[in-house]
Design a protein around this motif. Structure first.
Motif, PDB file in Angstrom:
ATOM      1  N   PHE A 165      27.169  39.895  45.170  1.00  0.00           N
ATOM      2  CA  PHE A 165      27.578  38.660  45.833  1.00  0.00           C
ATOM      3  C   PHE A 165      28.428  38.982  47.065  1.00  0.00           C
ATOM      4  CE2 PHE A 165      27.201  37.459  41.291  1.00  0.00           C
ATOM      5  CZ  PHE A 165      26.094  36.635  41.426  1.00  0.00           C
ATOM      6  N   GLU A 166      28.205  38.234  48.126  1.00  0.00           N
ATOM      7  CA  GLU A 166      28.863  38.540  49.396  1.00  0.00           C
ATOM      8  C   GLU A 166      29.623  37.323  49.917  1.00  0.00           C
ATOM      9  OE1 GLU A 166      27.281  41.594  52.163  1.00  0.00           O
ATOM     10  OE2 GLU A 166      26.672  39.809  53.286  1.00  0.00           O
ATOM     11  N   ILE A 167      30.886  37.544  50.299  1.00  0.00           N
ATOM     12  CA  ILE A 167      31.707  36.496  50.892  1.00  0.00           C
ATOM     13  C   ILE A 167      32.431  37.064  52.111  1.00  0.00           C
ATOM     14  CG2 ILE A 167      32.036  35.261  48.706  1.00  0.00           C
ATOM     15  CD1 ILE A 167      34.797  36.483  48.504  1.00  0.00           C
ATOM     16  N   PRO A 168      32.828  36.213  53.068  1.00  0.00           N
ATOM     17  CA  PRO A 168      33.516  36.706  54.275  1.00  0.00           C
ATOM     18  C   PRO A 168      34.918  37.227  53.965  1.00  0.00           C
ATOM     19  CG  PRO A 168      32.560  34.511  54.617  1.00  0.00           C
ATOM     20  CD  PRO A 168      32.514  34.776  53.149  1.00  0.00           C
ATOM     21  N   GLN A 169      35.412  38.119  54.805  1.00  0.00           N
ATOM     22  CA  GLN A 169      36.747  38.677  54.629  1.00  0.00           C
ATOM     23  C   GLN A 169      37.813  37.584  54.631  1.00  0.00           C
ATOM     24  OE1 GLN A 169      38.439  40.896  57.944  1.00  0.00           O
ATOM     25  NE2 GLN A 169      39.547  42.275  56.568  1.00  0.00           N
ATOM     26  N   ASP A 170      37.702  36.646  55.572  1.00  0.00           N
ATOM     27  CA  ASP A 170      38.710  35.582  55.664  1.00  0.00           C
ATOM     28  C   ASP A 170      38.768  34.776  54.373  1.00  0.00           C
ATOM     29  OD1 ASP A 170      40.567  33.847  57.306  1.00  0.00           O
ATOM     30  OD2 ASP A 170      39.013  32.380  56.823  1.00  0.00           O
ATOM     31  N   SER A 171      37.602  34.453  53.808  1.00  0.00           N
ATOM     32  CA  SER A 171      37.566  33.679  52.560  1.00  0.00           C
ATOM     33  C   SER A 171      38.140  34.487  51.401  1.00  0.00           C
ATOM     34  CB  SER A 171      36.130  33.253  52.247  1.00  0.00           C
ATOM     35  OG  SER A 171      35.617  32.447  53.276  1.00  0.00           O
ATOM     36  N   TYR A 172      37.838  35.776  51.391  1.00  0.00           N
ATOM     37  CA  TYR A 172      38.362  36.627  50.316  1.00  0.00           C
ATOM     38  C   TYR A 172      39.886  36.720  50.378  1.00  0.00           C
ATOM     39  CZ  TYR A 172      39.618  40.895  47.817  1.00  0.00           C
ATOM     40  OH  TYR A 172      40.227  41.810  46.988  1.00  0.00           O
ATOM     41  N   GLU A 173      40.427  36.979  51.560  1.00  0.00           N
ATOM     42  CA  GLU A 173      41.873  37.172  51.683  1.00  0.00           C
ATOM     43  C   GLU A 173      42.654  35.870  51.505  1.00  0.00           C
ATOM     44  OE1 GLU A 173      42.461  39.193  55.373  1.00  0.00           O
ATOM     45  OE2 GLU A 173      41.827  41.141  54.560  1.00  0.00           O
ATOM     46  N   ASN A 174      41.991  34.729  51.696  1.00  0.00           N
ATOM     47  CA  ASN A 174      42.667  33.436  51.539  1.00  0.00           C
ATOM     48  C   ASN A 174      42.138  32.665  50.329  1.00  0.00           C
ATOM     49  OD1 ASN A 174      44.370  33.180  54.156  1.00  0.00           O
ATOM     50  ND2 ASN A 174      42.345  33.783  54.912  1.00  0.00           N
ATOM     51  N   ARG A 175      41.588  33.385  49.354  1.00  0.00           N
ATOM     52  CA  ARG A 175      41.028  32.729  48.175  1.00  0.00           C
ATOM     53  C   ARG A 175      42.131  32.069  47.351  1.00  0.00           C
ATOM     54  NH1 ARG A 175      41.553  38.055  47.498  1.00  0.00           N
ATOM     55  NH2 ARG A 175      42.140  38.992  45.482  1.00  0.00           N
ATOM     56  N   THR A 176      41.782  30.956  46.767  1.00  0.00           N
ATOM     57  CA  THR A 176      42.723  30.249  45.896  1.00  0.00           C
ATOM     58  C   THR A 176      42.699  30.876  44.506  1.00  0.00           C
ATOM     59  OG1 THR A 176      41.056  28.666  45.150  1.00  0.00           O
ATOM     60  CG2 THR A 176      42.255  28.125  47.184  1.00  0.00           C
ATOM     61  N   SER A 177      43.607  30.448  43.666  1.00  0.00           N
ATOM     62  CA  SER A 177      43.642  30.976  42.296  1.00  0.00           C
ATOM     63  C   SER A 177      42.374  30.599  41.539  1.00  0.00           C
ATOM     64  CB  SER A 177      44.881  30.438  41.562  1.00  0.00           C
ATOM     65  OG  SER A 177      44.874  29.011  41.545  1.00  0.00           O
ATOM     66  N   ILE A 178      41.828  29.408  41.833  1.00  0.00           N
ATOM     67  CA  ILE A 178      40.579  28.979  41.177  1.00  0.00           C
ATOM     68  C   ILE A 178      39.432  29.888  41.595  1.00  0.00           C
ATOM     69  CG2 ILE A 178      38.881  27.117  41.024  1.00  0.00           C
ATOM     70  CD1 ILE A 178      41.171  25.141  41.363  1.00  0.00           C
ATOM     71  N   LEU A 205      32.503  28.707  44.602  1.00  0.00           N
ATOM     72  CA  LEU A 205      33.345  29.284  43.553  1.00  0.00           C
ATOM     73  C   LEU A 205      34.324  28.263  42.989  1.00  0.00           C
ATOM     74  CD1 LEU A 205      34.160  32.715  45.252  1.00  0.00           C
ATOM     75  CD2 LEU A 205      32.658  32.349  43.288  1.00  0.00           C
ATOM     76  N   ALA A 206      34.730  27.308  43.814  1.00  0.00           N
ATOM     77  CA  ALA A 206      35.712  26.312  43.388  1.00  0.00           C
ATOM     78  C   ALA A 206      35.070  24.992  42.979  1.00  0.00           C
ATOM     79  CB  ALA A 206      36.724  26.068  44.513  1.00  0.00           C
ATOM     80  N   SER A 231      36.545  36.690  39.014  1.00  0.00           N
ATOM     81  CA  SER A 231      36.817  37.543  37.857  1.00  0.00           C
ATOM     82  C   SER A 231      35.807  37.316  36.740  1.00  0.00           C
ATOM     83  CB  SER A 231      38.232  37.281  37.335  1.00  0.00           C
ATOM     84  OG  SER A 231      39.202  37.631  38.296  1.00  0.00           O
ATOM     85  N   LYS A 232      35.376  36.077  36.559  1.00  0.00           N
ATOM     86  CA  LYS A 232      34.397  35.773  35.509  1.00  0.00           C
ATOM     87  C   LYS A 232      33.066  36.452  35.809  1.00  0.00           C
ATOM     88  CE  LYS A 232      36.482  31.363  34.199  1.00  0.00           C
ATOM     89  NZ  LYS A 232      36.332  29.876  34.171  1.00  0.00           N
ATOM     90  N   LEU A 233      32.684  36.494  37.085  1.00  0.00           N
ATOM     91  CA  LEU A 233      31.454  37.189  37.456  1.00  0.00           C
ATOM     92  C   LEU A 233      31.613  38.697  37.295  1.00  0.00           C
ATOM     93  CD1 LEU A 233      30.483  35.082  40.603  1.00  0.00           C
ATOM     94  CD2 LEU A 233      29.194  35.217  38.463  1.00  0.00           C
ATOM     95  N   VAL A 234      32.792  39.216  37.638  1.00  0.00           N
ATOM     96  CA  VAL A 234      33.057  40.649  37.481  1.00  0.00           C
ATOM     97  C   VAL A 234      33.026  41.031  36.003  1.00  0.00           C
ATOM     98  CG1 VAL A 234      34.800  42.456  37.780  1.00  0.00           C
ATOM     99  CG2 VAL A 234      34.345  40.848  39.634  1.00  0.00           C
ATOM    100  N   ASP A 235      33.530  40.146  35.143  1.00  0.00           N
ATOM    101  CA  ASP A 235      33.520  40.420  33.700  1.00  0.00           C
ATOM    102  C   ASP A 235      32.095  40.545  33.165  1.00  0.00           C
ATOM    103  OD1 ASP A 235      36.260  40.403  33.635  1.00  0.00           O
ATOM    104  OD2 ASP A 235      36.425  38.329  32.937  1.00  0.00           O
ATOM    105  N   LEU A 236      31.134  39.872  33.827  1.00  0.00           N
ATOM    106  CA  LEU A 236      29.730  39.974  33.427  1.00  0.00           C
ATOM    107  C   LEU A 236      29.074  41.246  33.976  1.00  0.00           C
ATOM    108  CD1 LEU A 236      28.485  36.280  33.932  1.00  0.00           C
ATOM    109  CD2 LEU A 236      29.075  37.431  31.782  1.00  0.00           C
ATOM    110  N   GLY A 237      29.812  41.977  34.820  1.00  0.00           N
ATOM    111  CA  GLY A 237      29.289  43.227  35.369  1.00  0.00           C
ATOM    112  C   GLY A 237      28.862  43.130  36.821  1.00  0.00           C
ATOM    113  N   PHE A 238      28.945  41.953  37.421  1.00  0.00           N
ATOM    114  CA  PHE A 238      28.517  41.787  38.811  1.00  0.00           C
ATOM    115  C   PHE A 238      29.630  42.251  39.757  1.00  0.00           C
ATOM    116  CE2 PHE A 238      25.900  38.833  36.413  1.00  0.00           C
ATOM    117  CZ  PHE A 238      24.646  39.094  36.930  1.00  0.00           C
ATOM    118  N   ARG A 239      29.214  42.617  40.982  1.00  0.00           N
ATOM    119  CA  ARG A 239      30.149  43.124  41.967  1.00  0.00           C
ATOM    120  C   ARG A 239      30.045  42.325  43.263  1.00  0.00           C
ATOM    121  NH1 ARG A 239      31.952  44.461  38.005  1.00  0.00           N
ATOM    122  NH2 ARG A 239      32.330  46.551  37.180  1.00  0.00           N
ATOM    123  N   PHE A 240      31.041  42.520  44.125  1.00  0.00           N
ATOM    124  CA  PHE A 240      31.132  41.746  45.361  1.00  0.00           C
ATOM    125  C   PHE A 240      31.075  42.646  46.588  1.00  0.00           C
ATOM    126  CE2 PHE A 240      32.538  38.590  42.425  1.00  0.00           C
ATOM    127  CZ  PHE A 240      32.238  37.365  43.014  1.00  0.00           C
TER     128      PHE A 240
END
Length: 430
Positions: free
Chosen positions: A281-294, A256-257, A300-309
């Motif tokens: 798309f699937e990511i670990p909880q730790d990565s999600y909760e500690n995600r950077t702004s990038i 993602l970065a 968000s760009k993927l969500v804007d296309l209609g995709f979900r996590f």
């Protein structure tokens, strides 16, 4: 030769040397000093000769040991090739039978109570595989015990990053799918896709082996893209058959970065945005909760296309549900054992706007209020199914419902990305 024998021989040399020295003194009229020097010279000559003979004998034994070890290693390689060939043959037959069972017409009602012939044959093949494994272990133990050697990994001399690069450039990348079932019916609702790499000998390279090397080499983006490419092709095939089954694709947080990877990834998903309801798309909880702004903007760009996590590897069930809803997360996977321990026994609850006390059986409903479905993963036993059904969890995943399986070889070839696909990702893959 035992050490006591060497000591006795050297003592004998000393006695002979002393006797000769005294004889020289008595018979030859030599002085006592000359006689002693003569005896010492004789003893030294005997000792040097003995040492030379002992060294020659030792060298001969070492040579024989080396030949024996070489012979044992050759036998080990032959045994490995034979068993690997047997297992490949059995696996091929197993795939054929599973395909026949999957596409066979339903049995007549009078045959429902009897066990299908395919299942009987599958059990027989499982027994054969177990016997082959036991035979291989026995061969290894025999050879190792006789020669005091260990098995040789043919790829040990090569670096992990080299193996990953080679697997990518030679297109030795497989897609394995594991079903996610709807409860309590156990009807397949989704699949989770896993990437598996193979070395030049056809051996599967386990994720714990290739993921650290791929991350170090900057190749996780390429691996993610290969997985996604195949998942997209599979989803399109299912849609042609009018089967609306989604596929969960693991996405590494580093991707993602990645400034080079993510724009291409986003373009690819934009071209396939009609699959937004079928690719998660699937990511670990730790990565999600500690995600950077990038990383958050990339999501968000993927969500804007209609995709979900989806969030997996959950270690803390006190999850912020409003935050999941805002971030486009629609599924949360929690190991069945974690659900039982934290929700049932410890009484942990997700964070939400609900202020009243929430019963354990209402947890799944609270998730759904925020547009999130719970998936109990790592379900291995029937007893576990009863526990998660008490929590009204809508979906389950685990070996009890089906282990990850490689897609058919013909489908593997049909959905393989072209060589240019790998090279396009970056200049890192030569």
């Amino acid at each position: 030769m035992p050490i006591i024998t060497h000591i006795l021989l050297y003592a004998a040399y000393a006695m002979v040397s002393l006797t000769v020295g005294l004889a020289l003194n008595q018979v030859g009229g030599e002085g006592l000093g000359s006689s002693i020097l003569g005896g010492i010279a004789l003893f030294s000559a005997c000792a040097v000769t003995h040492a030379g003979i002992s060294a020659t004998a030792a060298a001969g034994r070492i040579g024989q040991a080396e030949k024996k070890i070489k012979g044992d290693m050759d036998r080990l390689r032959v045994a490995h090739r034979e068993v690997a060939a047997d297992i490949d043959a059995v696996q091929t037959r197993l795939d054929q039978i599973e395909t026949q069972i999957a596409y066979a017409a339903p049995p007549p009602p009078q045959q429902i109570e009897t066990q299908p012939q395919g299942q009987i044959e599958l059990k027989l093949i499982d027994q054969i595989v177990d016997k082959l494994g036991a035979a291989m272990d026995a061969r290894l133990n025999t050879i190792q015990g006789a020669g005091n050697i260990t098995a040789i990994n043919p790829t040990a001399a090569r670096g992990p990053m080299d193996l990953v690069r080679e697997a990518l450039t030679e297109n030795r990348v497989e897609l394995h799918l594991q079903p996610i079932v709807q409860l309590p019916q156990r009807k397949t609702a989704f699949y989770e896709g896993f990437t598996r790499l193979k070395d030049s000998n056809g051996r599967l390279i386990l994720p714990q082996e290739f993921i650290p090397a791929a991350e170090q080499a900057g190749l996780m983006g390429t691996i993610d893209n290969v997985l996604l490419f195949r998942c997209v092709q599979i989803v399109r095939k299912l849609m042609k058959q009018d089967r609306r089954i989604g596929i969960f694709c693991n996405l590494s947080p580093a991707a993602l970065a990645d400034e080079h990877f993510f724009p291409q990834f986003l373009d690819f998903m934009r071209e396939n945005r009609d699959l937004a309801g079928s690719v998660i798309f699937e990511i670990p909880q730790d990565s999600y909760e500690n995600r950077t702004s990038i990383e958050a903007r990339a999501m968000s760009k993927l969500v804007d296309l209609g995709f979900r996590f989806s969030i997996d590897r959950v270690t803390n069930t006190e999850i912020d549900l409003p935050d999941l809803e805002r971030s486009g997360v629609r599924y949360v996977k929690v190991a069945a054992s974690v659900l039982v321990e934290q929700v049932l026994r410890r009484g942990l609850r997700p964070r939400s706007a609900i202020t009243r006390e929430i019963a354990a059986a209402d947890i799944a409903a609270v998730y759904q209020r925020y547009g999130v479905d719970l998936i109990a993963e790592r379900v291995e036993a029937e007893d576990t199914v009863l526990e998660i059904l008490d929590l009204d969890v809508p979906y389950g995943q685990g070996h009890l419902f089906g282990a990850p399986r490689a897609i058919k070889e013909s489908l593997m070839e049909e959905t393989a990305p072209p060589r240019e696909f790998y090279l396009k990702q970056s200049g890192r893959v030569s």
